[in-house]
Design an enzyme around this catalytic site. Sequence first.
Site, mmCIF file in Angstrom:
data_model
loop_
_atom_site.group_PDB
_atom_site.id
_atom_site.type_symbol
_atom_site.label_atom_id
_atom_site.label_comp_id
_atom_site.label_asym_id
_atom_site.label_seq_id
_atom_site.Cartn_x
_atom_site.Cartn_y
_atom_site.Cartn_z
ATOM 1 N N ASP A 127 0.813 -1.216 0.000
ATOM 2 C CA ASP A 127 0.000 0.000 0.000
ATOM 3 C C ASP A 127 0.850 1.271 0.000
ATOM 4 O O ASP A 127 0.490 2.261 -0.626
ATOM 5 C CB ASP A 127 -0.990 -0.017 1.164
ATOM 6 C CG ASP A 127 -2.073 -1.080 0.950
ATOM 7 O OD1 ASP A 127 -2.523 -1.216 -0.205
ATOM 8 O OD2 ASP A 127 -2.446 -1.768 1.909
ATOM 9 N N SER A 178 -4.974 -7.495 10.625
ATOM 10 C CA SER A 178 -4.903 -6.258 9.852
ATOM 11 C C SER A 178 -5.931 -6.381 8.732
ATOM 12 O O SER A 178 -5.863 -7.287 7.905
ATOM 13 C CB SER A 178 -3.496 -6.095 9.274
ATOM 14 O OG SER A 178 -3.530 -5.132 8.240
HETATM 15 N N1 ARG Z 1 -1.967 -8.072 0.100
HETATM 16 C C1 ARG Z 1 -3.070 -7.259 -0.311
HETATM 17 C C2 ARG Z 1 -2.617 -6.210 -1.297
HETATM 18 O O1 ARG Z 1 -1.476 -5.944 -1.363
HETATM 19 C C3 ARG Z 1 -3.819 -6.708 0.848
HETATM 20 C C4 ARG Z 1 -3.263 -5.482 1.492
HETATM 21 C C5 ARG Z 1 -4.075 -5.116 2.688
HETATM 22 N N2 ARG Z 1 -3.710 -3.842 3.193
HETATM 23 C C6 ARG Z 1 -3.734 -3.521 4.487
HETATM 24 N N3 ARG Z 1 -3.379 -2.311 4.797
HETATM 25 N N4 ARG Z 1 -4.117 -4.369 5.414
HETATM 26 O O2 ARG Z 1 -3.397 -5.654 -2.028
#
Ligand code: ARG
Length: 404
Positions: A127, A178
């Site tokens: 992210d 999370s």
């Molecule tokens: N692994 C997934 C992605 O990169 C999920 C990310 C979830 N983000 C979080 N801040 N919990 O798209």
Amino acid sequence: MRRVVLAYSGGLDTSIAVRWLIENRDAEVIAVAVDVGQEADATSDSWEAIRQRALAAGAVEAIVVDARQEMAEEFCFAAVRANARYEGKYPLVSALSRPVIVRHLVRAARDHGAHAVAHGCTGKGNDQVRFEVATRALAPDLDVIAPARVWGLTREQSVEYAAKWEIPITVTKEKVYSIDENLWGKSIECGVLEDPWADPPEDIFTMTRITAGSPVEVVVGFEQGVPVSLDQERLAGHDLVVALGRLAGSTGFGRLNMVENRRVGIKSREIYEAPGALALLMAHADLEDLTLERDLQHEKTRLEPRWAELVYDGMWYSPLKQALDAFMTESQRHVTGEVKLRFSPPGLGAVVGRRSPVALYDRSLATYDTGDTFHHEDAEGFVRLWGLGIATWAARQGEGRSES
Ligand code: ARG
């Protein structure tokens, strides 16, 4: 004082980030909370409560933006056109929301004369990549600040920090998972899920709890690759995704349990719930089977994984992604029609029928019954020429050659 626009979720990390930016970056903080369809259940706060918390944490201004419609129609439906599943599986739930959020951060930065945007991501995930690359793409002059990558606080220290500054936040002693959520689905990580062998506990699921006792059917209507209706009722994008998700999710359809490759080189175990997304992707791909000309369809399936990779890797706003979008959109001219889906508890979903006014399926060509219009005699010459090269090869070099 310098102004910073912070992507604010209302959670512990972004709440203490407000204070951290004030104390450590001498900033005036403008908190921007973007509604991308995070589920409002009994345990979650109202947007107004989230706004008030940002102000209590010290923000000079707190804004809530309703971005559900653009999230659905510009972002999720672009993913539908591209049949987008990262590594063949993940429907890009979190990856799709970051470019929407960044668009609004940049807009707020311009409106308020900010010099930087900030986000609450840590250094281990995708992210941060998406936030920062998208910000660079839309506003190369803005700085990006990532407090959580700098402060090095444990969860316990973060809770203490919030208490010290009287930031009104209710936290459980231990944060178990999370979770990131939007109308396209939910990503769940951490805790027991970090063992890829461990079965996910049933109570983590909210969008795919089985409440239906028997199979449910629904007809999804598409116009030029865009989902427009459920059972002939026309719906706005966001409402359609949510309604279809509720229906499919009530049978347990829409769960993923997988390991994926993050951009930063880490493999991670992921649990996703995305009943509406997975149902739409399944229906859309099936309608393409019926309506896309063969070469176009084959080439498109080669480009789809690239599109998904670019979006996963934070390249939503990039020239290649734009060019691929142009291809995807052009390819959808005739992807119009209806797909009948059936969901059966526990968790099974399938296409059971499809129809289109512009279908390339021609029954009079396909039939083995009466009414056949196919010229059988054409097949003989066609097949002989198709195999001519092979016949020549076999005679001169292959098993069938006549040694003399
Ligand atoms: N692994 C997934 C992605 O990169 C999920 C990310 C979830 N983000 C979080 N801040 N919990 O798209």
